[in-house]
Motif scaffolding. Sequence first.
Motif: not given
Length: 76
Positions: A69-71, A62-63, A56-57, A24-25
């Motif tokens: 997350f960025k959006k 995960n990417k 790093l990912l 979960y993110v």
Amino acid sequence: DIKQVSDMFYSFTWLKGETTITEYVFGVELTTKKEALLSEEHDEYRWCSYGEVLELLSKDNNKKAYEEFKKKFLVV
């Protein structure tokens, strides 16, 4: 200190042997950088810029989570 915690906004699953793992993110905004308390699952962490994260990912899921997350949270 924690400024705010977002609701969970993205999830993905993957297989570990015959077990399906769901990750979960969510996002956490801090007022300052703090030392992280790690579980047994992790042995290191680092604070990094948005630009360093994708380098790093290593796993595609995960990417994708990071892109989501960025959006949702990145303010330029």
